[in-house]
Design a protein around this motif. Structure first.
Motif, short mmCIF file in Angstrom:
data_model
loop_
_atom_site.label_atom_id
_atom_site.label_comp_id
_atom_site.label_asym_id
_atom_site.label_seq_id
_atom_site.Cartn_x
_atom_site.Cartn_y
_atom_site.Cartn_z
N GLY B 291 0.81 -1.21 0.00
CA GLY B 291 0.00 0.00 0.00
C GLY B 291 0.84 1.26 0.00
N GLU B 292 2.14 1.12 -0.29
CA GLU B 292 3.00 2.30 -0.29
C GLU B 292 3.08 2.94 -1.67
N LEU B 293 2.82 2.16 -2.71
CA LEU B 293 2.89 2.68 -4.08
C LEU B 293 1.57 2.39 -4.79
N PRO B 294 1.19 3.27 -5.71
CA PRO B 294 -0.02 2.99 -6.48
C PRO B 294 0.20 1.79 -7.41
N ASP B 295 -0.84 1.07 -7.73
CA ASP B 295 -0.66 -0.16 -8.52
C ASP B 295 -0.40 0.14 -10.00
N THR B 296 -0.21 1.41 -10.32
CA THR B 296 0.13 1.77 -11.70
C THR B 296 1.63 1.93 -11.90
N VAL B 297 2.42 1.63 -10.87
CA VAL B 297 3.88 1.75 -10.99
C VAL B 297 4.42 0.55 -11.77
N ARG B 298 5.37 0.81 -12.68
CA ARG B 298 6.01 -0.27 -13.45
C ARG B 298 7.52 -0.07 -13.42
N SER B 299 8.24 -1.17 -13.72
CA SER B 299 9.70 -1.14 -13.70
C SER B 299 10.25 -1.02 -15.11
N PHE B 300 11.42 -0.41 -15.22
CA PHE B 300 12.15 -0.46 -16.49
C PHE B 300 13.64 -0.38 -16.20
N THR B 301 14.43 -0.70 -17.17
CA THR B 301 15.87 -0.67 -16.96
C THR B 301 16.54 -0.17 -18.24
N PHE B 302 17.84 0.05 -18.19
CA PHE B 302 18.56 0.55 -19.36
C PHE B 302 19.04 -0.65 -20.18
#
Lengths: 565, 406, 254
Positions: B291-302
């Motif tokens: 519950g600390e981040l919204p569920d719309t957060v996604r990961s990416f990398t270089f």
């Protein structure tokens, strides 16, 4: 014998400070064999002076010490001047205990949660101003340290208010105010010119302690203070903890600089006292009455009201966070709540709470015994009798209050090394003994005046009735000072609960208290856990203050003569 | 010269490993002796205590340790690993060479370098642990910590890799996010006030500087050797140019920085920052779950690679329960403990074990972990950039302080 | 410690003797006195504020501030008191304030004074109740001292003092806080009890009416008053600002 005791107790309390200071003085001059420092040199100081932003850090510490103290003291003076003897005064007295119970770190978090760009205030403003995300404003951690000083003021003002309330009766406020009023002086002018000087004279030491504390504070500065650069004390902790162990030398030199800054703060404050005294005499001599002060009176309540409000709303806000689910800006209340944080927190908080309680009750109890022994021995020196005002000599007071005046950060690291060299393993008695160094001065501060305010003739009567010294102590003086003794215990207890650095270093992490747990978890930045722990941290001192306020009423039911005390 | 040095380090580490493998048969009895000695002992485990998830995981290890090996595990919760280093140092300064207060310490990088250099660590033990057989020794960061050979003085516990997160609800598709340090600079200029990094010496903040350094430096090879003071300014100039360029468009105009990763996470949740980064690829998913981040957060990398390393546990030289500490360290790299650790429901920290060395059941279990919607699968994490020599971190932190810290 | 007040009647050694008493501060003599007070007699010591009356009182009671130096001795019924602790002197003290212990009830104040040799809860309570009746306060045993009037409190204080069976009384302006009518009544009560018990008493006062009521000899000390600089250390708990006495307030004949 009394002479021996009057020196033994202060020396016992000052010894750890001395040992701790020795532990930083040697490395500050390059000597710490364990790290290869075999010869004395000034290199640590050269290294220190080359640190970028050192001047800014030092100035921040200096300004924090002076401004925090000035604002807190002036706020208390104005409040009393405007509200002494009114409903506002009674309200403040009632709310004081819960305010004092809130540890510094918890109050700082509460304030941060209120004034941050994502905090309550901007959430309330979001709707009318059409904000969808927090404004990019540097409020928490502003370079001038204003947020940090606000946080310190919010905590120090209630403390000074407490000691001022205790000192007030000796300044004979009612009669002096009436006298000034009969001469045509306005309420505030009359109080400030006739009563406040007498109050200030008595609370001078606590005021100086506030100045010293504010110039060397770590936890509040970490939460609310600037980071680029941070105040000196914060940087000292970082250097002391740096894995590059050679920084220890520079950190030790920095500790001495911190000591000098705190010294400078105290010196400047004493000069400021003179100037204010001169000003007051000139105002008084001018004979102006300042009769119409209605608006001023309302304005004068603002600092204390803001400080109290910030701590209370901050705590309430912390509580809301502790039960919140995901809670985006700019929602004013969380869309979902739950007890998940609390159930996890309580599961792991039992042990630390127990440790905190044991250490606090032990250190406050031993501090009380030591302080009573000291105060009594000192009275014996005076033959307890002729009615001469009994006071600790400046040298004794200096020794006892040393841990309040010397910044913690300057000597706890040295103390840690000393404790380790003695081969002591972390234990609750050891931790309580170290806490005692910080607890006893506050107990002495809270107890000395009321203790000596008990009319010595009561004991003369008791002696003439054939009662010995112990009976006089336990059956006359202690019961007559019940309220003061319990308040002193509560203050000592709360002081112990709030200790972070000494607990961490001397407990070596093996004796987690609610405060070390709170700080460790706070580093994870989870507002829910911060909220829960801040409230838990407040719980024990709150109980202590509540008990100290209600116990005398229960114990001394039907004894009207004790209510004045 | 530099190439030779690296070669020698890897070789040294390799020798160590093979040496241990040879004595496998003989070590059964030796390990039994360790287990016997550990019985009834207490291990004080100094580990960062800022995450309830990790604390709960360590508590689980404690429960298992008690039940299986009769070893009591006490988690000494730290706000900064460096303070544990300082504790051991203070003990050494005080001549407390036995009965020290810390038995096991969660560590890597410069903290490890400092302890190793000051002789604050026990002799090598990691390669003698029975579960060492499962460790992915092909991964160079398991035996070489920030270019320093571990010499078995620390036992790997988990992997770390720099990944970036953004809130797709605010900043749009994750595919449109920057793909290199250069693109990140352009993105920041287009979105002033929406990016920042923790101020060094915070671990994540310093790591970000190293990422930029590796990407911008002319010859990354020089980073594998200690800093050459004479060439430092010229070599690192691209990094400072990059930082100077981004400074005015940072969050709070660069006048303040988030304290650490958790602070960045909170700022992402509040909508103050739009791109943040962490060293744990599962952070976004566990943040959503908590519950600390919204569920719309996604990961990416270089795609060109991001910094990666391994974190370890080590035993201080003056620990009073070394055997018990070894038993705990060994349990930490058991397939069972590693599986639970990689599961984002508990922690989500990448394993240090080699899948091909595991029994088939365990391998399947790892494959079946539900990594969560915001976590990139291991295959999409991109190449690992090796950590520079620790002296670079120290030197760059100092230079950063000089330029932006006052 | 035998009771000297036997049926044999007063002996020359009976009573309170102040033998060559002289008190000095910083080498300067504040007062000098050499008197014998017979059983049942009250010596009134008079003098203005700061004349050293209270210092004399403190010396006899055993509370003299070490800043003063005193010579001479105090002898009570043939026993030297000078070097005894206050609690061993068996002197009853009455101050201008009643000084009832505020944390105890009226009865507890009295029981606190009653010698432990009298045993048994009931017996002790009865003794206290009897004493209360003697000062005209029947049934006040359980009262909170804070609820008493000034005159009642003064009488409880007297009752408390007498209950400890003192062998002499020291009175430090005990009537000055009472209003005119109460003062007369309380005086009567106190001096009647002193005569009844046949014990010596010293009364320190600046009210001539007190001296008259006491009916005994009067000495006046410190008449010169205040030609030395005020010494801040000479302060008394009650007055708070008693300056140094003038030169040698000597003995004056009544």
């Amino acid at each position: 014998m009394p002479t021996l005791v009057t020196w033994f107790v202060p020396a016992l309390l000052a010894l750890p400070v001395g040992v701790g200071l020795a532990g930083v003085v040697l490395p500050a001059f390059g000597y710490l064999p364990a790290l290869g420092g075999e010869t004395f040199s000034l290199d640590p100081f050269r290294q220190l002076l080359a640190v970028p932003g050192l001047a800014a850090s030092a100035l921040l510490s200096l300004a924090s010490g002076l401004l925090t103290t000035a604002v807190s003291t002036i706020g208390v003076a104005l409040f009393l001047a405007a509200f002494h003897g009114t409903a506002g005064d009674r309200l403040a007295r009632r709310l004081l205990a819960p305010l004092l119970a809130v540890p510094h770190a918890a109050a700082a978090f509460g304030l941060a949660f209120l004034i941050a760009p994502s905090g309550l205030i901007f959430r309330l403003l979001a709707e009318p101003f059409g904000l969808t995300r927090p404004p990019d404003l540097l409020i928490i951690g502003d370079p001038l340290g204003l947020a940090m000083m606000a946080g310190l003021v919010a905590k120090e003002m209630p403390f000074l208010l407490l000691v001022a309330f205790a000192a007030l009766p000796q300044a004979d406020p009612v009669r002096r105010s009436r006298l000034a009023a009969s001469l045509g002086y306005g309420r505030m002018a009359g109080f400030l010119l006739t009563v406040w000087p007498g109050v200030y004279r008595q609370i001078r030491l606590p005021v100086l302690a506030v100045a010293a504390y504010a110039s060397g504070v770590v936890d509040v500065a970490l939460i609310l203070g600037p980071s680029l650069p941070a105040p000196l004390a914060v940087r000292l902790v970082a250097w002391m903890n740096d894995p590059d162990l050679s920084l220890r030398f520079m950190a030790s030199a920095g500790a001495l600089l911190q000591l000098a800054i705190t010294g400078a703060v105290l010196l400047l404050w004493l000069i400021g006292e003179r100037l204010v005294g001169l000003l007051r005499r000139r105002v008084a001599a001018s004979g102006r009455r300042h009769g119409r002060d209605g608006t001023w009176r309302i304005a004068a309540g603002i600092p204390v009201a803001l400080a109290g409000g910030a701590v209370f709303f901050g705590l309430a806000w912390l509580f809301v966070w502790s039960i919140a689910g995901f809670w985006a800006f700019p929602a004013i209340l969380p869309p979902s709540v739950g007890l998940a944080t609390w159930s996890r927190t309580l599961e792991s908080a039992g042990g630390p709470l127990a440790t905190t309680f044991l250490v606090a009750i032990l250190s406050a109890g031993v501090a009380l015994v030591l302080v009573v022994i000291l105060l009594e021995a000192r009275r014996r020196q005076f033959r307890a009798s002729a009615g001469r005002a009994v006071r600790l000599t400046p040298a004794m007071a200096g020794l006892i209050y040393l841990p309040l005046i010397v910044p913690q950060i300057a000597f706890v690291f040295g103390l840690q090394v000393a404790v380790l060299s003695l081969g002591l393993t972390p234990s609750i008695p050891l931790l309580a003994a170290v806490h005692l160094v910080f607890v006893a001065p506050y107990v002495a501060l809270a107890l000395a005046d009321p203790w000596y305010a008990v009319d010595p003739r009561y004991e003369q009567v008791a002696a003439s009735l054939g009662h010995g010294a112990l009976a006089r102590l336990f059956r006359v003086r202690l019961p007559m000072a019940t309220a003061a003794v319990l308040t002193a215990m509560a203050i000592g207890f709360a002081t112990s609960v709030g200790q972070y650095l000494p607990t961490l270093l001397i407990g070596a992490g093996r004796l987690p208290t609610i405060t070390t747990e709170a700080v460790a978890l706070a580093s994870g930045g989870n507002r829910r856990i911060i909220g829960a722990y801040a409230l838990l941290q407040t719980l024990l001192p709150f109980l202590a203050f509540t008990l100290s306020a209600t116990l005398p009423r229960l114990l001394l039911r039907g004894r009207g003569g004790m209510r004045r005390a | 010269m530099i190439g030779f040095r690296i070669g020698a380090l890897v070789l040294a580490a390799g020798l160590f490993v093979s040496g241990a493998a040879r004595g496998e048969a003989a070590s059964d009895a030796a390990w039994q002796a360790v287990l016997d000695e550990a019985k009834g002992e207490t291990v004080y485990f100094a580990a960062w205590g800022g995450s309830q998830n990790i604390n709960d995981y360590i508590a689980w290890v404690g429960g298992e340790g008690k039940q299986r090996f009769d070893v009591t595990l006490n988690h000494v919760k730290l706000d900064d690993t460096a303070s544990a280093v300082a504790t051991v140092l203070a003990e050494k300064a005080a001549g407390k060479d036995m009965g020290g207060s810390i038995d096991l310490i969660w560590i890597n990088g410069e903290n490890f370098a400092a302890m190793q250099e000051q002789g604050l660590l026990s002799a090598g033990f990691a390669t003698e642990l029975p579960n060492w057989a499962y460790v992915d020794t092909q991964n160079p960061t398991v035996t070489v910590d920030f270019t320093l050979p571990t010499l078995g003085q620390e036992s790997p516990w988990g992997g770390a890799k720099l990944v970036f997160f953004s809130d797709t609800a605010r900043s749009g598709l994750v595919e449109a996010m920057p793909k290199s340090a250069g693109e990140l600079l352009d993105w920041a200029k287009a979105h002033p006030g929406r990016f920042s990094y923790p101020a060094p010496p915070d671990f994540v903040g310093s790591s970000f500087l190293k990422q930029v350094l590796i990407e911008t430096i002319a010859d990354p090879e020089v980073l594998q050797a200690p800093v050459d003071e004479a060439g430092f300014e010229a070599v690192t100039k691209p990094l400072w140019d990059w930082l100077d360029a981004i400074q005015p468009v940072l969050w709070r105009s660069g006048r303040d920085h988030p304290q650490n990763y958790p602070a960045m996470k909170q700022l992402l949740a509040d909508g103050e920052l739009e791109i943040i980064f962490a060293f744990n690829p599962a952070e976004a998913s566990s943040g959503i779950a908590a519950g600390e981040l919204p569920d719309t957060v996604r990961s990416f990398t270089f795609p060109g690679g991001t910094l990666g390393n391994t974190h370890f546990v080590a035993i201080p030289y003056n620990s009073s329960s070394k055997s018990a500490a070894k038993v705990v360290a060994n349990f930490l790299i058991s397939p069972e403990a590693q599986l639970r650790k990689e599961d984002p429901r508990y922690w989500g920290d990448p394993t240090v074990l080699a899948m091909d060395k595991l029994p088939e059941d365990d391998r399947d279990a790892f494959a079946e972990i539900d990594r969560g919607i915001a976590t990139l699968p291991p295959s999409q994490l991109g190449p690992v950039l090796a950590e520079p020599h620790p002296s670079w971190m120290t030197r760059i932190e100092a230079e950063w302080k000089r330029r932006y810290g006052g | 410690m035998t009771n000297q007040n036997t049926a044999d009647g007063p002996q020359p050694a009976d009573g309170l003797i102040l033998r060559d008493v002289a008190i000095r501060l910083d080498g300067r003599r504040l007062l000098a006195l050499d008197r014998r007070i017979a059983p049942g007699e009250t010596l009134t010591v008079m003098g203005p504020s700061g004349s050293g009356k209270s210092t004399l009182f403190a010396f006899v009671a055993g509370f003299l501030d070490p800043a003063f130096s005193a010579t001479g001795s105090v002898v009570l019924d043939g026993h030297e008191l000078t070097h005894l602790a206050p609690r061993q002197r068996r002197l009853g003290l009455l101050f201008q304030d009643a000084l009832l212990f505020p944390h105890m009830s009226v009865g507890e104040n009295l029981l606190f004074a009653l010698a432990p040799t009298l045993r048994g809860r009931r017996a002790r309570r009865q003794a206290a109740e009897r004493m209360l009746a003697k000062v005209g306060l029947e049934g006040m045993f359980d009262r909170d001292p804070a609820t008493l009037s000034g005159g009642q409190a003064a009488r409880v204080a007297l009752a408390r003092t007498l209950l400890a069976e003192p062998r002499a009384l020291l009175l430090d302006e005990p009537f000055s806080r009472l209003d005119q009518t109460l003062r007369i009544a309380t005086r009567k009560l106190v001096f009647a009890r002193i005569r009844e018990r046949g014990i010596p008493a010293i009364l320190v006062t600046h009210d001539p009416a007190d001296a008259e009521a006491a009916g005994g000899p009067v000495v006046v000390i410190g008449e010169a008053g205040g030609d030395g600089p005020a010494d801040p250390r000479v302060r008394t708990g009650e007055a708070g600002a008693e300056g140094t006495a003038g030169e040698a307030g000597g003995e004056a004949a009544p």
